[in-house]
Design an enzyme around this catalytic site. Sequence first.
Site, mmCIF file in Angstrom:
data_model
loop_
_atom_site.group_PDB
_atom_site.id
_atom_site.type_symbol
_atom_site.label_atom_id
_atom_site.label_comp_id
_atom_site.label_asym_id
_atom_site.label_seq_id
_atom_site.Cartn_x
_atom_site.Cartn_y
_atom_site.Cartn_z
ATOM 1 C CE1 TYR A 134 -22.529 -80.795 -20.218
ATOM 2 C CE2 TYR A 134 -21.082 -78.877 -20.037
ATOM 3 C CZ TYR A 134 -21.164 -80.201 -20.445
ATOM 4 O OH TYR A 134 -19.827 -80.923 -20.778
ATOM 5 C CE LYS B 218 -22.142 -81.282 -26.358
ATOM 6 N NZ LYS B 218 -22.658 -80.424 -25.064
#
Length: 385
Positions: A100, A197
């Site tokens: 990420y 998420k």
Amino acid sequence: MSLKKNSLLIHGGIDGDETTGAVNVPVYQTSTYKQDGLGKDRGWEYSRTGNPTRAALEKLIADLEEGDYGLAFASGLAAINTVLSLFQSGDKLIVSDNIYGGTFRILDNVFNNFGITYEIVDTSDASQIEAAIDENVKAIYVESPANPLLTVTDIAQVAKIAHANDKLLIVDNTFLTPYLQRPLTLGADIVIHSGTKYLGGHSDTISGFVVVKDKALSERLYYLQNAIGGVLAPWDSFLIIRGIKTLGVRMDRHVENAEKIARWLVDSGYVSKVYYPGLETDPGYEIQKRQADGPGAMISFLLDEQYDYKKFFETLKVITLAESLGGVESLVCHPASMTHAAIPAEIRKEVGIADELIRLSVGIEDVEDLIADLEQAILDSKKAK
Ligand SMILES: *Cc1c(COP(=O)(O)O)cnc(C)c1O
């Protein structure tokens, strides 16, 4: 009684409320707690240190990951910040080449300033990890499947290498969630999540988690959580508990839709490359099948060069162009300018994150609508001759 995973999503952690019998854990919206005398608190002192709503969620995430200790944070990056604070000047981390963008940023531009360094390797290749290990290395940090190329790392194999060399293995499990993959059972020492998420699942709350099994490690992490202070608020803890209850039914549909879309993309003739570990042709397919209960619902792809990827993003009607992933609605993003913009262009190129790469977070809408939307946007983006 030990529960199976769908039951655990609903009854794991601290189930309900002892005091009133409320079926849901109440939102304890308080910063502090009455003490009955000096040194006579009732188990709660101050909500940065501990809060009953957050504690219920922390127990829940620990149960789901088959760990013993869970910690909830105000964001995935607050969780990562706390884990990286285990290390000190002179220490080094080996990091997946696909991570990420924000994880790269905090390593490169924050912890690097404190003398904690990192080396990027392809962690799907064990020999690269072994070659990078030296006495300064304290931990190996992987995402599997990794963001954004969905590269699969053999977690059990890397855990063996880590432990043979007395290093910690840290796994960011955001993309699969404990419903599909439980890295602690594969030998990882620390699991990290962005709860923003799939765990929350509705694109309405930022949150993060850390889960471990080792008691001494958990004590140091609780110390750091309280010392650094990036804790999850009571209301947000409640929202994530609520999200987790439907994680199983959501993930089943996410994966079902993603498998259909990945196959459709491959067969469509519109794309030159599809990255999805659920495809038998994907290099990570076998390992993913062995270590997880499903390939997840993140797909990256490259359009054939006759299509203009910039126009494609603008023409989608159902699928939304936005950062983030894992919500009920399908989202699409352009890693090079969005989620991975913090990674310098030359490093992106080195690790294979093309400027044209498109990343899709497949939602739980009717898959026919998603495919129709992709097709109309691709056709509309055809370059003029
Ligand atoms: C989003 C994300 C993070 C960061 O989490 P935030 O909640 O946005 O701080 C970390 N790792 C992965 C894999 C992510 O997708």
